[in-house]
Design a protein around this motif. Structure first.
Motif, mmCIF file in Angstrom:
data_model
loop_
_atom_site.group_PDB
_atom_site.id
_atom_site.type_symbol
_atom_site.label_atom_id
_atom_site.label_comp_id
_atom_site.label_asym_id
_atom_site.label_seq_id
_atom_site.Cartn_x
_atom_site.Cartn_y
_atom_site.Cartn_z
ATOM 1 N N ILE A 1 1.888 -3.660 -5.545
ATOM 2 C CA ILE A 1 1.705 -2.224 -5.361
ATOM 3 C C ILE A 1 0.836 -1.644 -6.479
ATOM 4 O O ILE A 1 -0.100 -0.866 -6.223
ATOM 5 C CB ILE A 1 3.068 -1.504 -5.306
ATOM 6 N N ILE A 2 1.119 -2.027 -7.704
ATOM 7 C CA ILE A 2 0.354 -1.513 -8.846
ATOM 8 C C ILE A 2 -1.100 -1.958 -8.772
ATOM 9 O O ILE A 2 -2.027 -1.157 -8.940
ATOM 10 C CB ILE A 2 0.995 -1.963 -10.173
ATOM 11 N N LEU A 3 -1.320 -3.251 -8.499
ATOM 12 C CA LEU A 3 -2.688 -3.771 -8.435
ATOM 13 C C LEU A 3 -3.463 -3.150 -7.271
ATOM 14 O O LEU A 3 -4.654 -2.844 -7.404
ATOM 15 C CB LEU A 3 -2.665 -5.297 -8.297
ATOM 16 N N THR A 4 -2.786 -2.960 -6.141
ATOM 17 C CA THR A 4 -3.441 -2.331 -4.987
ATOM 18 C C THR A 4 -3.875 -0.913 -5.326
ATOM 19 O O THR A 4 -4.998 -0.496 -5.019
ATOM 20 C CB THR A 4 -2.490 -2.297 -3.775
ATOM 21 N N GLY A 5 -2.978 -0.163 -5.976
ATOM 22 C CA GLY A 5 -3.302 1.208 -6.350
ATOM 23 C C GLY A 5 -4.450 1.283 -7.335
ATOM 24 O O GLY A 5 -5.366 2.098 -7.192
ATOM 25 N N ILE A 6 -4.413 0.418 -8.347
ATOM 26 C CA ILE A 6 -5.476 0.413 -9.360
ATOM 27 C C ILE A 6 -6.813 0.032 -8.727
ATOM 28 O O ILE A 6 -7.847 0.661 -9.004
ATOM 29 C CB ILE A 6 -5.125 -0.556 -10.504
ATOM 30 N N PHE A 7 -6.801 -0.990 -7.873
ATOM 31 C CA PHE A 7 -8.040 -1.421 -7.224
ATOM 32 C C PHE A 7 -8.615 -0.303 -6.353
ATOM 33 O O PHE A 7 -9.821 -0.045 -6.375
ATOM 34 C CB PHE A 7 -7.770 -2.665 -6.366
ATOM 35 N N GLY A 8 -7.740 0.374 -5.607
ATOM 36 C CA GLY A 8 -8.204 1.484 -4.775
ATOM 37 C C GLY A 8 -8.762 2.613 -5.599
ATOM 38 O O GLY A 8 -9.795 3.219 -5.257
ATOM 39 N N ASN A 9 -8.093 2.929 -6.697
ATOM 40 C CA ASN A 9 -8.551 3.984 -7.596
ATOM 41 C C ASN A 9 -9.919 3.653 -8.182
ATOM 42 O O ASN A 9 -10.799 4.515 -8.264
ATOM 43 C CB ASN A 9 -7.513 4.159 -8.715
ATOM 44 N N ALA B 1 -4.154 3.709 1.641
ATOM 45 C CA ALA B 1 -4.444 2.380 1.106
ATOM 46 C C ALA B 1 -3.953 2.173 -0.322
ATOM 47 O O ALA B 1 -3.611 1.054 -0.710
ATOM 48 C CB ALA B 1 -5.951 2.118 1.167
ATOM 49 N N ALA B 2 -3.915 3.258 -1.113
ATOM 50 C CA ALA B 2 -3.655 3.081 -2.547
ATOM 51 C C ALA B 2 -2.576 4.009 -3.093
ATOM 52 O O ALA B 2 -2.532 4.266 -4.300
ATOM 53 C CB ALA B 2 -4.957 3.273 -3.332
ATOM 54 N N HIS B 3 -1.732 4.553 -2.235
ATOM 55 C CA HIS B 3 -0.546 5.358 -2.587
ATOM 56 C C HIS B 3 -0.795 6.363 -3.720
ATOM 57 O O HIS B 3 -1.845 7.011 -3.754
ATOM 58 C CB HIS B 3 0.652 4.450 -2.880
ATOM 59 N N ALA B 4 0.149 6.483 -4.657
ATOM 60 C CA ALA B 4 0.075 7.541 -5.671
ATOM 61 C C ALA B 4 -1.075 7.354 -6.652
ATOM 62 O O ALA B 4 -1.677 8.334 -7.107
ATOM 63 C CB ALA B 4 1.395 7.615 -6.440
ATOM 64 N N ILE B 5 -1.385 6.107 -6.984
ATOM 65 C CA ILE B 5 -2.504 5.869 -7.910
ATOM 66 C C ILE B 5 -3.816 6.261 -7.245
ATOM 67 O O ILE B 5 -4.714 6.827 -7.883
ATOM 68 C CB ILE B 5 -2.536 4.394 -8.362
ATOM 69 N N GLY B 6 -3.933 5.995 -5.953
ATOM 70 C CA GLY B 6 -5.110 6.438 -5.217
ATOM 71 C C GLY B 6 -5.162 7.951 -5.111
ATOM 72 O O GLY B 6 -6.237 8.561 -5.146
ATOM 73 N N SER C 1 0.791 -1.224 0.000
ATOM 74 C CA SER C 1 0.000 0.000 0.000
ATOM 75 C C SER C 1 0.826 1.279 0.000
ATOM 76 O O SER C 1 0.280 2.361 0.197
ATOM 77 C CB SER C 1 -0.946 0.013 1.216
ATOM 78 N N ILE C 2 2.138 1.163 -0.211
ATOM 79 C CA ILE C 2 2.971 2.362 -0.250
ATOM 80 C C ILE C 2 3.528 2.545 -1.660
ATOM 81 O O ILE C 2 3.473 1.633 -2.478
ATOM 82 C CB ILE C 2 4.115 2.315 0.782
ATOM 83 N N THR C 3 4.047 3.718 -1.926
ATOM 84 C CA THR C 3 4.511 4.033 -3.268
ATOM 85 C C THR C 3 5.665 3.122 -3.687
ATOM 86 O O THR C 3 6.451 2.664 -2.852
ATOM 87 C CB THR C 3 4.942 5.511 -3.351
ATOM 88 N N THR C 4 5.768 2.873 -4.973
ATOM 89 C CA THR C 4 6.719 1.903 -5.506
ATOM 90 C C THR C 4 8.166 2.198 -5.101
ATOM 91 O O THR C 4 8.920 1.281 -4.760
ATOM 92 C CB THR C 4 6.628 1.861 -7.044
ATOM 93 N N ALA C 5 8.545 3.476 -5.155
ATOM 94 C CA ALA C 5 9.929 3.840 -4.857
ATOM 95 C C ALA C 5 10.358 3.376 -3.469
ATOM 96 O O ALA C 5 11.482 2.907 -3.272
ATOM 97 C CB ALA C 5 10.101 5.354 -4.976
ATOM 98 N N ILE C 6 9.456 3.482 -2.495
ATOM 99 C CA ILE C 6 9.760 3.052 -1.125
ATOM 100 C C ILE C 6 9.534 1.551 -0.978
ATOM 101 O O ILE C 6 10.334 0.845 -0.364
ATOM 102 C CB ILE C 6 8.898 3.813 -0.100
#
Length: 224
Positions: free
Chosen positions: A149-157, A182-187, A125-130
């Protein structure tokens, strides 16, 4: 093959995703998800190896950290609001980080996941860089972490607005904190669509949740 061919394909696929979202306005047509599917399909149909594609596409990664830092701008504009609600904001982010870590721990127990995969899921649930560095330090599989991370962000978005309606969440601060934690930068991209306050609080959540996860992940990693 031209050096920046992979970057061109990635940007073109993302632009296609944006147009599809504008045309049909369906949550499932998330531009990032659409871009991933289009790029995979293109590489499969043309037979271009991923390594060749990534020779140009990898340059997009260089913009990841600067783009994340730029999210501090909407936060600065809402600094007074943050100071006014500081205790509640920190409590909400802490609860979100704890819920994320404990849910991964519970899932690992239920499905009897090996430690390498368990720690790969912890930074989901945190940004990819970290998240990549957290996974690497804990002995996880970095590629699995990136996918999570990508799937979590997309799902949250995709599901944020529906969840807010079902739970009757109307407070802009709460929406922003939930999306960022919950969804970092994509959220956060969704939070910015919802409003300036939502975007600012989500931007704060990315940084704070990332730091908290860096501290919590090593402790959680030793539990399995």
């Amino acid at each position: 093959m031209p050096l920046y061919f992979g970057m061109f394909i990635s940007l073109a696929a993302y632009q296609l995703g944006i147009q599809l979202k504008k045309r049909w306005k369906l949550a499932i047509l998330n531009p990032l998800l659409a871009a991933i599917i289009v790029v995979i399909a293109f590489l499969k149909l043309t037979g271009i190896p991923y390594a060749k594609y990534n020779e140009g596409a990898c340059y997009l990664s260089y913009f990841l950290t600067p783009a994340t830092v730029c999210l501090a701008i909407p936060l600065y504009k809402q600094l007074a609001l943050l100071k006014k609600n500081f205790a509640a904001v920190m409590a909400a982010i802490t609860a979100g980080v704890a819920a994320s870590a404990l849910s991964v721990f519970a899932m690992a127990l239920v499905f009897k996941l090996p430690n390498a995969y368990y720690v790969s899921f912890l930074p989901k649930s945190i940004t990819t860089a970290i998240g990549m560095e957290v996974s690497k330090e804990a002995g996880g599989v970095v590629t699995v972490t990136i996918v999570c991370i990508i799937l979590t962000g997309i799902f949250g978005n995709m599901t944020a607005e529906l969840v807010f309606r079902l739970l009757k969440v109307k407070e802009p601060i709460a929406k922003g904190l939930a999306l960022g934690t919950a969804a970092h930068a994509i959220g956060t991209s969704k939070a910015l669509e919802l409003g300036e306050i939502e975007g600012a609080m989500s931007s704060l959540s990315i940084a704070v949740a990332g730091l908290m996860t860096v501290a919590v992940a090593p402790l959680m990693a030793g539990l399995i």
